[in-house]
Design a protein around this motif. Structure first.
Motif, PDB file in Angstrom:
ATOM      1  N   MET A  74       0.833  -1.206   0.000  1.00  0.00           N
ATOM      2  CA  MET A  74       0.000   0.000   0.000  1.00  0.00           C
ATOM      3  C   MET A  74       0.870   1.260   0.000  1.00  0.00           C
ATOM      4  SD  MET A  74      -3.127  -1.082   2.509  1.00  0.00           S
ATOM      5  CE  MET A  74      -3.743   0.594   2.563  1.00  0.00           C
ATOM      6  N   ARG A  75       1.947   1.248   0.810  1.00  0.00           N
ATOM      7  CA  ARG A  75       2.863   2.406   0.825  1.00  0.00           C
ATOM      8  C   ARG A  75       3.470   2.627  -0.548  1.00  0.00           C
ATOM      9  NH1 ARG A  75       4.797   0.195   5.650  1.00  0.00           N
ATOM     10  NH2 ARG A  75       6.655  -0.546   4.591  1.00  0.00           N
ATOM     11  N   GLU A  76       3.880   1.536  -1.188  1.00  0.00           N
ATOM     12  CA  GLU A  76       4.464   1.647  -2.528  1.00  0.00           C
ATOM     13  C   GLU A  76       3.444   2.204  -3.526  1.00  0.00           C
ATOM     14  OE1 GLU A  76       7.136  -1.055  -4.240  1.00  0.00           O
ATOM     15  OE2 GLU A  76       8.427   0.030  -2.849  1.00  0.00           O
ATOM     16  N   GLN A  77       2.199   1.725  -3.443  1.00  0.00           N
ATOM     17  CA  GLN A  77       1.162   2.234  -4.347  1.00  0.00           C
ATOM     18  C   GLN A  77       0.908   3.717  -4.107  1.00  0.00           C
ATOM     19  OE1 GLN A  77      -2.274  -0.248  -3.881  1.00  0.00           O
ATOM     20  NE2 GLN A  77      -1.614  -1.654  -5.472  1.00  0.00           N
ATOM     21  N   ARG A  78       0.887   4.112  -2.832  1.00  0.00           N
ATOM     22  CA  ARG A  78       0.681   5.544  -2.532  1.00  0.00           C
ATOM     23  C   ARG A  78       1.831   6.369  -3.106  1.00  0.00           C
ATOM     24  NH1 ARG A  78      -1.099   3.708   2.502  1.00  0.00           N
ATOM     25  NH2 ARG A  78       0.911   4.145   3.443  1.00  0.00           N
ATOM     26  N   ALA A 109      -4.026  -4.036  -3.208  1.00  0.00           N
ATOM     27  CA  ALA A 109      -2.756  -4.396  -2.561  1.00  0.00           C
ATOM     28  C   ALA A 109      -2.890  -5.730  -1.839  1.00  0.00           C
ATOM     29  CB  ALA A 109      -2.335  -3.298  -1.581  1.00  0.00           C
ATOM     30  N   MET A 110      -3.994  -5.908  -1.129  1.00  0.00           N
ATOM     31  CA  MET A 110      -4.220  -7.184  -0.437  1.00  0.00           C
ATOM     32  C   MET A 110      -4.331  -8.317  -1.450  1.00  0.00           C
ATOM     33  SD  MET A 110      -6.646  -6.528   2.896  1.00  0.00           S
ATOM     34  CE  MET A 110      -8.116  -6.549   1.945  1.00  0.00           C
ATOM     35  N   LEU A 111      -5.056  -8.099  -2.544  1.00  0.00           N
ATOM     36  CA  LEU A 111      -5.211  -9.126  -3.562  1.00  0.00           C
ATOM     37  C   LEU A 111      -3.853  -9.500  -4.158  1.00  0.00           C
ATOM     38  CD1 LEU A 111      -7.076 -10.916  -5.261  1.00  0.00           C
ATOM     39  CD2 LEU A 111      -7.277  -9.004  -6.873  1.00  0.00           C
ATOM     40  N   ALA A 112      -3.021  -8.494  -4.412  1.00  0.00           N
ATOM     41  CA  ALA A 112      -1.689  -8.781  -4.964  1.00  0.00           C
ATOM     42  C   ALA A 112      -0.872  -9.639  -4.003  1.00  0.00           C
ATOM     43  CB  ALA A 112      -0.946  -7.476  -5.255  1.00  0.00           C
TER      44      ALA A 112
END
Length: 171
Positions: A74-78, A109-112
């Motif tokens: 999630m941090r990386e996506q943000r 993110a959880m799905l990944a």
């Protein structure tokens, strides 16, 4: 009590470190990030303290590692979402509901992470079917497996993700 908990936690870390790094590396894509995720998991457990006894230390550590991998992703996506070229976005995209977008990104993110827990062939068949739009016979031909095996892979991935999403929603 705190000192003995940290000693216990250090023993868990030493015992399962290599295995946890391999697990985390699969979830986040590379070994360096896997190391960071395992360290984040250890820190989160150390901060938590030893309020209750831990019956299954390995499971406990690996669950914390999976949660840390989700947070890391999630941090990386943000971070990547902040790198968007705003000049190329339309007004409709800019007016998008940020709460809904955050929730969608969190679930992706959880799905990944959950998909990365699957064996490579199972993950590949699922991604080809659900994200790339290939039919089961097309996937079978591309992967060199039977249509029946493709169906089994897709069902396994669906059940795995559904089970983990439900378990995560209960947390």
């Amino acid at each position: 009590m705190v000192r003995s908990f940290h000693h216990f936690l250090n023993d868990i870390f030493r015992s399962y470190h290599a295995e946890a790094v391999r697990f985390a590396s699969r979830l986040v894509g590379n070994r360096d990030n896997g190391e960071e995720v395992v360290q984040d998991a250890w820190v989160s457990l150390a901060v938590r303290g030893g309020a209750t006894p831990i019956e299954h230390p390995k499971t406990y550590f690996f669950t914390a590692t999976r949660n840390a991998a989700i947070a890391f992703t999630m941090r990386e996506q943000r971070e990547w979402s902040r790198r968007v070229d705003f000049d190329s976005l339309s007004e409709a995209e800019l007016a998008d509901d940020s709460v809904a977008r955050y929730e969608q990104n969190r679930q992706l993110a959880m799905l990944a992470v959950f998909l990365n827990e699957l064996p490579p062939a199972c993950r590949k068949a699922f991604v080809m079917n659900k994200f790339e739009g290939y039919s089961h016979p097309e996937i079978a031909a591309k992967l060199g497996i039977s249509v029946s095996m493709v169906e089994k892979h897709v069902v396994r991935a669906l059940l795995h993700c559904r089970e983990l999403m439900r378990a995560h929603a209960d947390d």
